[in-house]
Design an enzyme around this catalytic site. Sequence first.
Site, short mmCIF file in Angstrom:
data_model
loop_
_atom_site.label_atom_id
_atom_site.label_comp_id
_atom_site.label_asym_id
_atom_site.label_seq_id
_atom_site.Cartn_x
_atom_site.Cartn_y
_atom_site.Cartn_z
N SER A 203 -9.41 -0.74 21.94
CA SER A 203 -9.93 -1.07 20.62
C SER A 203 -8.92 -1.95 19.89
O SER A 203 -7.87 -2.28 20.44
CB SER A 203 -10.20 0.21 19.83
OG SER A 203 -9.02 0.96 19.72
N SER A 204 -9.25 -2.35 18.69
CA SER A 204 -8.37 -3.17 17.84
C SER A 204 -8.09 -4.56 18.41
O SER A 204 -7.01 -5.12 18.20
CB SER A 204 -7.03 -2.48 17.57
OG SER A 204 -7.23 -1.25 16.98
N ILE B 142 -12.89 -10.34 13.69
CA ILE B 142 -12.40 -11.71 13.48
C ILE B 142 -13.20 -12.68 14.35
O ILE B 142 -13.54 -13.78 13.93
CB ILE B 142 -10.89 -11.82 13.84
CG1 ILE B 142 -10.05 -10.79 13.06
CG2 ILE B 142 -10.36 -13.23 13.64
CD1 ILE B 142 -10.09 -10.95 11.56
N CYS C 249 -8.58 -0.59 -10.12
CA CYS C 249 -9.33 0.66 -10.15
C CYS C 249 -8.43 1.83 -10.54
O CYS C 249 -8.02 1.91 -11.69
CB CYS C 249 -10.06 0.88 -8.83
SG CYS C 249 -11.52 1.90 -9.08
N GLU D 207 -10.77 -7.75 -5.24
CA GLU D 207 -10.39 -8.09 -3.86
C GLU D 207 -11.60 -8.21 -2.93
O GLU D 207 -11.51 -8.86 -1.89
CB GLU D 207 -9.39 -7.07 -3.30
CG GLU D 207 -9.95 -5.68 -2.97
CD GLU D 207 -9.94 -4.72 -4.15
OE1 GLU D 207 -9.90 -5.19 -5.31
OE2 GLU D 207 -9.99 -3.50 -3.92
N HIS E 122 -13.12 -4.02 -8.41
CA HIS E 122 -12.29 -4.45 -7.27
C HIS E 122 -12.48 -5.95 -7.02
O HIS E 122 -13.37 -6.34 -6.26
CB HIS E 122 -12.72 -3.70 -6.00
CG HIS E 122 -12.44 -2.24 -6.03
ND1 HIS E 122 -11.32 -1.69 -5.44
CD2 HIS E 122 -13.11 -1.22 -6.59
CE1 HIS E 122 -11.33 -0.38 -5.62
NE2 HIS E 122 -12.40 -0.06 -6.32
N GLY F 176 -5.46 2.01 -10.08
CA GLY F 176 -4.27 1.32 -10.61
C GLY F 176 -4.42 1.00 -12.09
O GLY F 176 -3.49 1.18 -12.89
N MET F 177 -5.62 0.56 -12.47
CA MET F 177 -5.89 0.30 -13.89
C MET F 177 -5.84 1.61 -14.67
O MET F 177 -5.28 1.69 -15.77
CB MET F 177 -7.25 -0.38 -14.02
CG MET F 177 -7.80 -0.53 -15.41
SD MET F 177 -8.88 0.88 -15.85
CE MET F 177 -9.82 0.17 -17.18
N1 GLN Z 1 -10.39 7.81 -8.31
C1 GLN Z 1 -10.77 6.90 -9.33
C2 GLN Z 1 -12.21 7.07 -9.75
O1 GLN Z 1 -13.00 7.63 -9.03
C3 GLN Z 1 -10.52 5.46 -8.90
C4 GLN Z 1 -11.31 5.03 -7.70
C5 GLN Z 1 -10.76 3.80 -7.02
O2 GLN Z 1 -9.60 3.46 -7.16
N2 GLN Z 1 -11.59 3.15 -6.21
O3 GLN Z 1 -12.58 6.64 -10.82
#
Ligand code: GLN
Length: 530
Positions: free
Chosen positions: A13-14, A19, A380, A508, A506, A382-383
């Site tokens: 695998s991998s 890609i 997320c 990203e 997100h 992080g915020m």
């Molecule tokens: N655990 C947090 C929430 O459910 C953030 C989720 C995340 O970082 N995707 O709101």
Amino acid sequence: MTRYIFVTGGVVSSLGKGIISSSIGKLLQDRGYSITIQKFDPYINIDPGTLNPYEHGECYVTVDGMETDLDLGHYERFTGIHTTRNNSITTGRIYKTVIDRERRGDYLGKTIQVVPHITDEIKRRMLRKDEEETGTLPDFVITEVGGTIGDIESAPFMEAIRQLRWELGKRAACVHLTYVPYLKAADELKTKPTQHSVKEMQGMGIQPDVLILRTEKHLSDSVRQKVASFCNVDLECVVQSEDMPSIYEVPVSMQQQGLDAALLRKFGIPVGETPKMERWHKFLEMRRNATRIVKIGLVGKYDLQDAYKSIRESIILAGIYNGVKIELKFINSEHTFSAETWKDIDGVVICPGFGKRGIEGKIEAVKYCRENNIPTFGICLGMQMMVIEFARDVLGYTDANSSEMDSETPHNVIDIMEEQKTITEMGGTMRLGAYDCDLLPGSRVRQIYNEATIQERHRHRYEFNNKYLDEFEKNGMMCVGRNPKSNLVEIVEIPGLKWFIGTQFHPEYSSSVLNPHPLFMNFVKTIIDE
Ligand code: GLN
């Protein structure tokens, strides 16, 4: 007339089927064809949403709110397409559909079996029957099958492919990815595992049309010739996939070896001119020229490359477009930090996540970054950590928390969303997929996006608690992005700092090679403009 390409893997695998599938998609797109790429995974989970990232890496989210395998991130980054819930299928989903149908009585007294009922449902999805009915099928459907040939659990997928090959005739092709190991002591490249893998496939009634050989060393023509003749594959259809300095070199290498042309010939389609892929080449050239190093710290709890895959790629892409080489340093939020931790770190990303583990480290990291004015991007969770840190250290609520981590906290600056309160099942029930977000006029994010309303993808249950909004804003943390319908806070910023932005969504998930995301772009740009 839609054509179907099946991508399977053998030996180990991998190897990078994702890609390769993405590269094939990209090359066909550049020849003017519409494409989609889908992934079939053999596990029983309905989707990877409930999986620990240690099991399966990042969980990628589609615009329509499906939690999917991270390979879908590659598909979107390489090709710029939007995948949907139809692009990520698991054995669990297949069985669930069939069992639900059986309970409804749809099978009229029949015994339900793997063949034909499970395989028929696999085929229906591989053919994307729903789209066929609405006339929205693309020119090519590329189907990647997870796992390795010979796995017990992927056998029904292989049987479905065998039947489809037979039924579709020249409208189907099988690409098989294998590994050619190099034995140092013998100084030899070994093709035997490939031969065995192909034999295994042939035993299942499938003859691969194209073989892609992953290798750490260049394969000579005689090695390719040997594989071709032992595996009944045309020489032009034996392609090598050597280790590359970047995954984004793979489409070019595949094109140089004529992979897309060989596939078109298999389908009986005129090959035409080789596309120049100008923008892609320009991007690769920028990548090669970017030598100045910018070091970004990723604060998270999963010490594993794949756990934050899309974030990593988004930063790297933003670096390339800004002419710098990004060096990512993983900072484990469960370890204690020292001056050494932050040495040479130019910017910090506070990563998403769930649950208590490692959050105090994230909060400490936010504090350090805020107090030392280090460009910081919270995503997320992080915020949410940016919000909690601000409540604790600036507003003075030392016990501030998210009700996810402490359901008793008197200062729940992050709280469960109203509609989440009654939810009892874990799978697929978060606030998922793309939602609108209005950007505050005059704010930095409005300038960065250069749009009044944006759409970004979400995956969470908890949110900024609007009860505290005024207090935050009075003290300098501004809510600069809001959902127009629910008024949920989607972006916070401390405007006085160099770059201190947290997004509940997100970004990203929507950064691609040819369209890098504006927030990541601006984050890196701010760091290098200093
Ligand atoms: N655990 C947090 C929430 O459910 C953030 C989720 C995340 O970082 N995707 O709101």
